[in-house]
Design a protein around this motif. Structure first.
Motif, mmCIF file in Angstrom:
data_model
loop_
_atom_site.group_PDB
_atom_site.id
_atom_site.type_symbol
_atom_site.label_atom_id
_atom_site.label_comp_id
_atom_site.label_asym_id
_atom_site.label_seq_id
_atom_site.Cartn_x
_atom_site.Cartn_y
_atom_site.Cartn_z
ATOM 1 N N HIS A 236 0.834 -1.370 -0.062
ATOM 2 C CA HIS A 236 -0.108 0.008 0.221
ATOM 3 C C HIS A 236 1.019 1.270 -0.051
ATOM 4 O O HIS A 236 1.949 1.245 0.394
ATOM 5 N N CYS A 261 -6.868 1.275 -3.225
ATOM 6 C CA CYS A 261 -6.292 -0.069 -3.776
ATOM 7 C C CYS A 261 -6.959 -0.990 -2.925
ATOM 8 O O CYS A 261 -7.039 -0.971 -1.721
ATOM 9 N N ILE A 263 -5.959 -4.882 -2.350
ATOM 10 C CA ILE A 263 -4.642 -5.819 -2.491
ATOM 11 C C ILE A 263 -5.053 -7.170 -1.984
ATOM 12 O O ILE A 263 -5.614 -7.505 -0.771
ATOM 13 N N LYS A 276 -3.099 -6.816 -7.158
ATOM 14 C CA LYS A 276 -3.396 -5.697 -6.710
ATOM 15 C C LYS A 276 -4.265 -4.671 -7.593
ATOM 16 O O LYS A 276 -4.196 -4.715 -8.793
ATOM 17 N N ASP A 278 -5.761 -1.423 -8.482
ATOM 18 C CA ASP A 278 -5.725 0.209 -8.375
ATOM 19 C C ASP A 278 -7.109 0.756 -8.435
ATOM 20 O O ASP A 278 -7.898 0.505 -9.381
ATOM 21 N N LYS A 279 -7.183 2.087 -7.915
ATOM 22 C CA LYS A 279 -8.301 2.901 -8.062
ATOM 23 C C LYS A 279 -9.614 2.167 -8.122
ATOM 24 O O LYS A 279 -10.546 2.155 -9.151
#
Length: 454
Positions: A236, A261, A263, A276, A278-279
């Motif tokens: 992170h 995120c 994860i 992971k 993202d966004k």
């Protein structure tokens, strides 16, 4: 000033409307006024089963103003069994009173405010707490002495302290369903994994025999014993807000944070992310939950007012993933999400708007809504809307042994200048049972309802 008054009237009007419908929408409801707000509520073990009601342990926090210590409260709660309570009985409660069904059993003076409580599934008398320091506290609530929360009183001593964070860890906390493992996240951007068994094993080795947590051996120490982590996971780029174990594996877990995120981690392959995304949201992600019935589905709740459901099978190798669905029914930041233990497609979400929404993702696409205030105009998937709180619903928990029964707490400081509200409730079963069953039952009562012969 005028705008504030309008908002207050809206809340009061909404609450009055809700209260008038309690006898129709609920099978059971207990309303309990709290002197201090509770930031976390969790069910403990089932204590006793009787003819018409069951008695349970309940764990709460008390966030005070400093005039008395912050506490971790153990309460006994009586939950009336389905189809026992009369509608007029559950409708008759005083918002300013304490429910006779909720009784304080024990008080622990907590070192700092209690931001989050999580119980160990293998032994729900053992809980972990997060406060405003890097360490995580472990408590055996049965062996901890009962204390009086008086100003200047010494704090209770945790049974175990988990070390490993480099910065404050306030909210992200989880207990593993299959092993005595604890997971935490904090401002240091770390996800940290411990095993409570590591401490118990070391005690046993020292004593040359089995030693249980909370035993005299561990209580004799001048300070609480501590244990270091089994793993520290880095990926992170901002504060980790929530963590959750996969329900079928102690070494697989996920986390969300202020970096927006999601994860996924696998401790068997190292300390870097296994995947992971993202966004995930257009804001900080406050909460995450992993479906206990189907390990492919994960929920996230965000400051962008939405809940998203992800299928981990549909995440690409680049960490790109589109949600299975985005649930839009809240008007403020989501604070908590949790899957229902009784039906795999159902989950709850609570938010700063004062609502606790119950969703069924299998209902997405259907034209009509049930239980919601908007009827057919309800957001897709909305099964029920609990509007019994007059301020932000900071936490809730499905009861694992009482089907469809929920405890929820609100921090009422903004609306009533202090205190909080605890509610134990269960929606009427006509809302969630299969439609053909409900119609058949209603048809059998047609004579009584309509006053006519079939």
């Amino acid at each position: 000033m005028k705008k504030e008054k309008t908002v207050t009237m809206g809340v009061d009007e909404r609450y009055s409307q809700w209260k008038s419908m309690v006898g129709v929408l609920y099978d059971w409801l207990a309303n309990h006024n709290l002197v201090w707000p509770s930031l976390s509520c969790r069910w403990g073990p089932l204590l006793e089963q009787a003819t018409y009601k069951n008695r349970h342990r309940l764990y709460l926090s008390e966030q005070t103003d400093g005039s008395v210590p912050n506490t971790l409260v153990v309460a006994n709660v009586e939950v009336v069994k389905p189809r026992v309570a009369a509608a007029e009985h559950i409708s008759q409660f005083n918002e300013e009173a304490r429910s006779p069904f909720v009784k304080k059993y024990k008080t622990i003076i907590h070192p700092g405010e209690v931001n989050r409580i999580r119980e160990l599934p293998q032994n729900s008398k053992i809980v972990a707490t997060h406060t405003d320091i890097p360490e995580v506290y472990i408590w055996d609530l049965e062996t901890q002495p009962n204390r009086q929360a008086l100003l200047g009183a010494a704090t209770s001593r945790p049974d175990l302290v988990l070390t490993g964070h480099d910065d404050i860890a306030e909210y992200a906390l989880a207990m593993c369903p299959t092993e005595p493992f604890v997971l935490s996240g904090g401002k240091d951007k770390y996800v940290v994994l411990w095993s409570v068994q590591d401490h118990i094993s070391s005690l046993a080795a020292e004593a040359g025999s089995n030693v249980k947590m909370g035993s005299k051996n561990s209580q004799k120490a001048t300070e609480s014993p501590s244990v270091g982590p089994r793993g520290i996971f880095q990926g992170h780029t901002d504060t980790v807000e929530d963590v959750q174990f996969c329900t079928s594996s102690a070494l697989e877990f996920c986390s969300v944070g202020d970096d927006s995120c999601l994860i996924f981690w696998d401790a068997r392959v190292g300390s870097l992310p296994a995947a992971k995304v993202d966004k995930v949201h257009d804001g900080d992600i406050h909460c995450v939950d992993w479906n206990p019935h189907d390990i492919n589905f994960i929920l996230t709740g965000s400051a962008d007012n939405t809940v998203k459901m992800f299928d981990r099978r549909k995440l690409s190798s680049e960490g790109v993933g589109s949600p299975v669905y985005k649930f839009e029914g809240h008007e403020a930041a989501i604070l908590s999400v949790q899957w229902c233990p009784d039906k795999s497609s159902v989950f709850g979400s609570s938010a700063e708007d004062g609502y606790l929404n119950i969703w069924d993702h299998e209902k997405v696409g259907e034209t009509s809504g049930s239980g919601g205030p908007k009827g057919a105009n309800a957001p897709p998937g909305l099964l029920f809307r609990h509007a019994g709180h007059r301020d932000k619903v900071v936490d809730f928990h499905w009861n694992p042994s009482e089907p469809w029964t929920i405890v929820s707490v609100s921090d009422d400081c903004d609306s009533t200048n202090g205190g909080g509200t605890l509610q134990v409730w269960r929606m009427i079963d006509l809302i969630y049972r299969p439609e053909n069953e409900v119609l058949a039952e209603l048809d059998s009562y047609r004579t009584q309802i309509l006053g006519t012969t079939p």
